[in-house]
Design an enzyme around this catalytic site. Sequence first.
Site: not given
Length: 696
Positions: A63, A104, A107, A127
Amino acid sequence: MSEPVTYEVRGPVAVITMDKPPVNSLGMALRTGIANAFERAAGDAAVKAIVLAGSARAFSAGADVTEFGTPNAAREPNLRVLIDLVERTDKPVVAAIGGQCLGGGFELAMGCHFRVALADAQLGLPEVKIGLLPGATGTQRLPRLIGLEAAVNMAVGGNPAAASAFAGTPLIDQIIGGNLVDGAVAFANGVLADNKPIRRVRDLKVKDPQGEAFLQFARNNVGAVAGPFPAPMKCLEAVANALSKPFDEGVKLEREGFMALMQSPESRALRHVFAAERAAAKIPGIPEGTALREIRKVGVIGAGTMGGGITMNFLNAGIPVVLLETKQEALDKGVATIRKNYENSAKKGKLKADQVEQRVGLITPTLSYDGLRDVDLVIEAVFENMDVKQQVFRTLDEVCKPGAILASNTSYLDVNKIANFTKRPADVIGLHFFSPANVMRLLEIVRGAATAPDVLATSMALGKKIKKIAVVSGVCDGFIGNRMLARYGAAAQGLITAGALPQQIDGALQKFGLAMGPFRMGDLAGLDIGWATRKRKAAEAGVEMKPIVADKLCEAGRYGQKTGAGWYRYEAGKRDPIPDAVTEALITEYRAANDIVARKVSDEEVVERCIFALVNEGARILDEGIAARASDIDLVYLNGYGFPLHRGGPMLYADMVGLPNVVRTLRRFAAEPGADASWQPAPLLLKLADDGKTFN
């Protein structure tokens, strides 16, 4: 501005490539670009399969943390929506993973139907390191692909692993040996040729008969090591949900956990530190791309504890060091100590025997300044006395080659004055290492009035090379850290005078989260250092020194651990602080001599006085331009002074308490009879509080 996504068709395969340097952070523009490209591929009847790729450096590092807390973070398609769109595509989707595939980005790769990777691609969910849990289905997908135990370890630890470690698991379908995208396209063609069914991770089950027993074991372990941080346990529980709950329910709970952590002060602190470390590298007035001076050989003057520690930093980075001492015995002892430190590391399995010899072999011991003639940088770590510094720098000016950087490890003294001992003040800089220098991460880089831009830029780059957190400071007494420490120490001394004892003050601050309270720290460092500094300042100001309790201890020969007694007493061979009746008697005598009646001091007052004293002086340092930004001050205190990481540094802590509350408390202290003028709130602090703003 170039498009963040490129699109090409190779036969029946559409290749969608993320192209958002440097690491394909999944900000709004890139998310939108990927979604548009997938819609294009879905609508093209000639396209039968899709490859999603990144750059050589990163598939995607996750992210875009700069979007956290902004409207862009929630704008559609958000990351979960994008991953759902990818997974629901009715054409096979192959993730081509190279470089970093983290957070992310990982993911997103797990949302694809198949994954191929270069062997050294780095996969991970980091994270937890910024106080969060994976918030875009990662905690539910990972255990379905690599099993419960491995997924817990990866999510809770936050450390990446090479793709080769997952060969043969559903996570990695194939390790690619040649060109990654070519290999991914070939794999996609194979999927089409074999008519392989699409494999959606959401449809897989987590099967682990011993799962509940493992989770209980993991809860005990994580609870014991997580300390004040809630994220590790939240990560564990989120992954655990994949064992007992349907995919969509697990995702819902994951999202709730993510949002709760996002609001936590601990995550705010960790995200602040993450951003602060990157901001510290940006130096006002020094343009990016400034040409650096080459540092091939370093000189260190002084082979004592500090000089030896400084030397080890360069040896660890493979940089040869000329180590200068005035006496053979001191030189031999210094080199022997360095060797012993490395041999201890080898015994713990951190180094191999040949690495010990290699590093020690980079030292050239010398008793002569002539040995420094060809060094590119020299750092003096001699006694903290201006007359001694003058002698050293005048000699260096005569001996060192043109363009060599001349650095002082001074922790207090005027770097401008030191620079003016030479005919080349532009080459002079402060490099303030913290003891033990081979362990402590902080390096205060002190920019003199005449320091050349390339000298500063080179020093910052060198700090990174030797794995330090480098923070630039302007010139003032004590620079950033020790100048603030003086106010903190004065606040602690004031509490002693008022009625508290060392063990109460240390206990309250350690409960707040500091690694060590001021009196334990004083005993460790040596009380004679501060005593000498106070005498120097009084002499420079031409005033009589007003003694404090610490001076009375020093007059009694109690310098701390090295003399067996300071604020505390110490049993031979041990470092455990033992409260001492002698100290208490000296404190009582001091109060009586100064007509002070002891009062009760609460732990809350201890924390407020000591921490807000730091904050107030930090505001002055910021206002004077000694520090470029508040987050630099936080880095200094987190990495050099044991400030608790979960508080984010003194300036962020003040932001979280609320600057108006800090101002009110300082005003209350300043209004007390006989209060020192330093308790008056700093002008910058007042302005920010009045304007409703924060330091960070």
